[in-house]
Design a protein around this motif. Structure first.
Motif, PDB file in Angstrom:
ATOM      1  N   MET A  20       0.249  16.250   4.093  1.00  0.00           N
ATOM      2  CA  MET A  20       0.740  14.831   4.540  1.00  0.00           C
ATOM      3  C   MET A  20       2.125  14.644   4.583  1.00  0.00           C
ATOM      4  SD  MET A  20      -0.298  11.637   4.396  1.00  0.00           S
ATOM      5  CE  MET A  20       0.477  10.202   4.401  1.00  0.00           C
ATOM      6  N   PRO A  21       2.493  14.089   5.669  1.00  0.00           N
ATOM      7  CA  PRO A  21       3.765  13.955   5.936  1.00  0.00           C
ATOM      8  C   PRO A  21       4.659  13.115   4.683  1.00  0.00           C
ATOM      9  CG  PRO A  21       2.758  13.064   7.843  1.00  0.00           C
ATOM     10  CD  PRO A  21       1.820  13.548   6.722  1.00  0.00           C
ATOM     11  N   ASP A  22       5.992  13.521   4.270  1.00  0.00           N
ATOM     12  CA  ASP A  22       6.479  12.564   3.126  1.00  0.00           C
ATOM     13  C   ASP A  22       7.053  11.400   4.065  1.00  0.00           C
ATOM     14  OD1 ASP A  22       7.593  11.672   0.996  1.00  0.00           O
ATOM     15  OD2 ASP A  22       9.415  13.125   1.091  1.00  0.00           O
ATOM     16  N   VAL A  23       6.158  10.431   4.627  1.00  0.00           N
ATOM     17  CA  VAL A  23       7.106   9.366   5.139  1.00  0.00           C
ATOM     18  C   VAL A  23       7.495   8.363   3.947  1.00  0.00           C
ATOM     19  CG1 VAL A  23       5.710   9.651   7.193  1.00  0.00           C
ATOM     20  CG2 VAL A  23       4.722   8.183   5.349  1.00  0.00           C
ATOM     21  N   ALA A  24       8.546   7.302   4.256  1.00  0.00           N
ATOM     22  CA  ALA A  24       9.040   6.360   3.570  1.00  0.00           C
ATOM     23  C   ALA A  24       7.907   5.099   3.853  1.00  0.00           C
ATOM     24  CB  ALA A  24      10.185   5.805   3.864  1.00  0.00           C
ATOM     25  N   LEU A  25       7.764   4.480   2.752  1.00  0.00           N
ATOM     26  CA  LEU A  25       6.905   3.180   3.051  1.00  0.00           C
ATOM     27  C   LEU A  25       7.040   2.185   2.049  1.00  0.00           C
ATOM     28  CD1 LEU A  25       4.269   3.240   0.787  1.00  0.00           C
ATOM     29  CD2 LEU A  25       3.633   5.392   2.201  1.00  0.00           C
ATOM     30  N   VAL A  26       6.995   0.925   2.392  1.00  0.00           N
ATOM     31  CA  VAL A  26       6.987  -0.176   1.325  1.00  0.00           C
ATOM     32  C   VAL A  26       5.466  -0.455   1.051  1.00  0.00           C
ATOM     33  CG1 VAL A  26       7.434  -2.661   1.249  1.00  0.00           C
ATOM     34  CG2 VAL A  26       8.746  -1.316   2.881  1.00  0.00           C
ATOM     35  N   ALA A  27       5.402  -0.177  -0.243  1.00  0.00           N
ATOM     36  CA  ALA A  27       4.340  -0.136  -1.062  1.00  0.00           C
ATOM     37  C   ALA A  27       3.905  -1.151  -2.009  1.00  0.00           C
ATOM     38  CB  ALA A  27       4.180   1.423  -1.742  1.00  0.00           C
ATOM     39  N   GLY A  28       2.434  -1.304  -2.215  1.00  0.00           N
ATOM     40  CA  GLY A  28       1.964  -2.347  -3.351  1.00  0.00           C
ATOM     41  C   GLY A  28       0.822  -1.685  -3.794  1.00  0.00           C
ATOM     42  N   GLY A  29       0.404  -2.053  -4.670  1.00  0.00           N
ATOM     43  CA  GLY A  29      -0.893  -1.493  -5.528  1.00  0.00           C
ATOM     44  C   GLY A  29      -0.737  -1.034  -6.957  1.00  0.00           C
ATOM     45  N   SER A  30      -1.647  -0.439  -7.163  1.00  0.00           N
ATOM     46  CA  SER A  30      -1.798   0.160  -8.849  1.00  0.00           C
ATOM     47  C   SER A  30      -0.707   1.114  -9.028  1.00  0.00           C
ATOM     48  CB  SER A  30      -3.149   0.833  -9.105  1.00  0.00           C
ATOM     49  OG  SER A  30      -3.374   1.945  -8.277  1.00  0.00           O
ATOM     50  N   GLY A  31      -0.384   1.952  -8.147  1.00  0.00           N
ATOM     51  CA  GLY A  31       0.746   3.038  -8.481  1.00  0.00           C
ATOM     52  C   GLY A  31       2.265   2.999  -8.067  1.00  0.00           C
ATOM     53  N   ALA A  32       2.467   2.120  -7.140  1.00  0.00           N
ATOM     54  CA  ALA A  32       3.828   1.730  -6.645  1.00  0.00           C
ATOM     55  C   ALA A  32       4.001   0.498  -5.977  1.00  0.00           C
ATOM     56  CB  ALA A  32       4.280   2.982  -5.995  1.00  0.00           C
ATOM     57  N   THR A  33       5.123  -0.202  -6.188  1.00  0.00           N
ATOM     58  CA  THR A  33       5.291  -1.257  -5.366  1.00  0.00           C
ATOM     59  C   THR A  33       6.870  -1.002  -5.040  1.00  0.00           C
ATOM     60  OG1 THR A  33       6.249  -2.300  -7.342  1.00  0.00           O
ATOM     61  CG2 THR A  33       4.358  -2.668  -6.643  1.00  0.00           C
ATOM     62  N   GLY A  34       7.423  -1.538  -3.744  1.00  0.00           N
ATOM     63  CA  GLY A  34       8.559  -1.422  -2.967  1.00  0.00           C
ATOM     64  C   GLY A  34       8.679  -0.184  -2.340  1.00  0.00           C
ATOM     65  N   ALA A  35       9.980   0.147  -1.918  1.00  0.00           N
ATOM     66  CA  ALA A  35      10.072   1.117  -1.154  1.00  0.00           C
ATOM     67  C   ALA A  35      10.067   2.606  -1.876  1.00  0.00           C
ATOM     68  CB  ALA A  35      11.664   1.230  -0.551  1.00  0.00           C
ATOM     69  N   ILE A  36       9.255   3.424  -1.409  1.00  0.00           N
ATOM     70  CA  ILE A  36       9.063   4.981  -1.861  1.00  0.00           C
ATOM     71  C   ILE A  36       8.641   5.730  -0.779  1.00  0.00           C
ATOM     72  CG2 ILE A  36       6.691   4.221  -2.213  1.00  0.00           C
ATOM     73  CD1 ILE A  36       6.891   5.647  -4.957  1.00  0.00           C
ATOM     74  N   ARG A  37       8.731   6.919  -1.248  1.00  0.00           N
ATOM     75  CA  ARG A  37       8.146   7.965  -0.228  1.00  0.00           C
ATOM     76  C   ARG A  37       6.835   8.512  -0.546  1.00  0.00           C
ATOM     77  NH1 ARG A  37      11.724   9.098   3.479  1.00  0.00           N
ATOM     78  NH2 ARG A  37      10.611  11.010   4.330  1.00  0.00           N
ATOM     79  N   VAL A  38       6.151   9.133   0.185  1.00  0.00           N
ATOM     80  CA  VAL A  38       4.798   9.564  -0.135  1.00  0.00           C
ATOM     81  C   VAL A  38       4.751  10.648  -1.260  1.00  0.00           C
ATOM     82  CG1 VAL A  38       2.654  10.799   0.588  1.00  0.00           C
ATOM     83  CG2 VAL A  38       3.800   8.987   2.149  1.00  0.00           C
ATOM     84  N   TYR A  39       5.746  11.350  -1.232  1.00  0.00           N
ATOM     85  CA  TYR A  39       5.831  12.510  -2.207  1.00  0.00           C
ATOM     86  C   TYR A  39       6.131  12.085  -3.474  1.00  0.00           C
ATOM     87  CZ  TYR A  39       5.184  16.060   1.454  1.00  0.00           C
ATOM     88  OH  TYR A  39       4.771  16.908   2.677  1.00  0.00           O
ATOM     89  N   GLU A  40       6.737  10.924  -3.651  1.00  0.00           N
ATOM     90  CA  GLU A  40       7.267  10.417  -5.172  1.00  0.00           C
ATOM     91  C   GLU A  40       5.715   9.883  -5.593  1.00  0.00           C
ATOM     92  OE1 GLU A  40      10.738   7.845  -5.387  1.00  0.00           O
ATOM     93  OE2 GLU A  40      10.728   8.393  -3.129  1.00  0.00           O
ATOM     94  N   LEU A  41       4.716   9.520  -4.815  1.00  0.00           N
ATOM     95  CA  LEU A  41       3.532   9.295  -5.408  1.00  0.00           C
ATOM     96  C   LEU A  41       2.780  10.042  -6.106  1.00  0.00           C
ATOM     97  CD1 LEU A  41       2.356   6.795  -2.583  1.00  0.00           C
ATOM     98  CD2 LEU A  41       3.350   6.052  -4.578  1.00  0.00           C
ATOM     99  N   LEU A  42       2.943  11.381  -5.687  1.00  0.00           N
ATOM    100  CA  LEU A  42       2.334  12.435  -6.214  1.00  0.00           C
ATOM    101  C   LEU A  42       2.894  13.233  -7.511  1.00  0.00           C
ATOM    102  CD1 LEU A  42       1.846  14.307  -2.608  1.00  0.00           C
ATOM    103  CD2 LEU A  42       0.109  12.860  -3.782  1.00  0.00           C
TER     104      LEU A  42
END
Length: 104
Positions: free
Chosen positions: A1-23
């Motif tokens: 999975m590419p480590d893209v930056a995203l603006v997230a929401g949901g059970s794990g994260a909100t705000g600006a975050i990179r995919v690898y930070e979610l792991l």
């Protein structure tokens, strides 16, 4: 999975975050990329799967047209779909199978 930056929401994260930070928690991550503000529903798997809505994310050719991606804790893609969100026909078998998530 590419480590893209995203603006997230949901059970794990909100705000600006990179995919690898979610792991970092060592859990599966179900990433919704359809622009919906609501994270994909993981139902009974909430203890094992972090659900995140990526309302906006960095463009990457590997992600073109994908709506949802299930990412393994090691960063590899376990499952992905281009079908509209909701309850796609193929979704229940691949990622809700208890054996695939280490629960027999």
């Amino acid at each position: 999975m590419p480590d893209v930056a995203l603006v997230a929401g949901g059970s794990g994260a909100t705000g600006a975050i990179r995919v690898y930070e979610l792991l970092h928690e060592g859990r599966f991550v179900l990433l919704g990329l359809d622009g919906d503000a609501a994270a994909p529903d993981v139902g009974e798997w909430a203890a094992r799967v972090t659900s995140v809505a990526g309302a906006r994310y960095d463009a990457h050719p590997a992600l073109d047209g994908l709506r949802e991606i299930l990412i393994r804790p090691d960063g590899h893609v376990a499952w992905a779909t281009r079908t509209p969100t909701g309850e796609p026909a193929g979704r229940s078998a691949p990622w809700r199978d208890r054996r695939r998530l280490g629960r027999a």
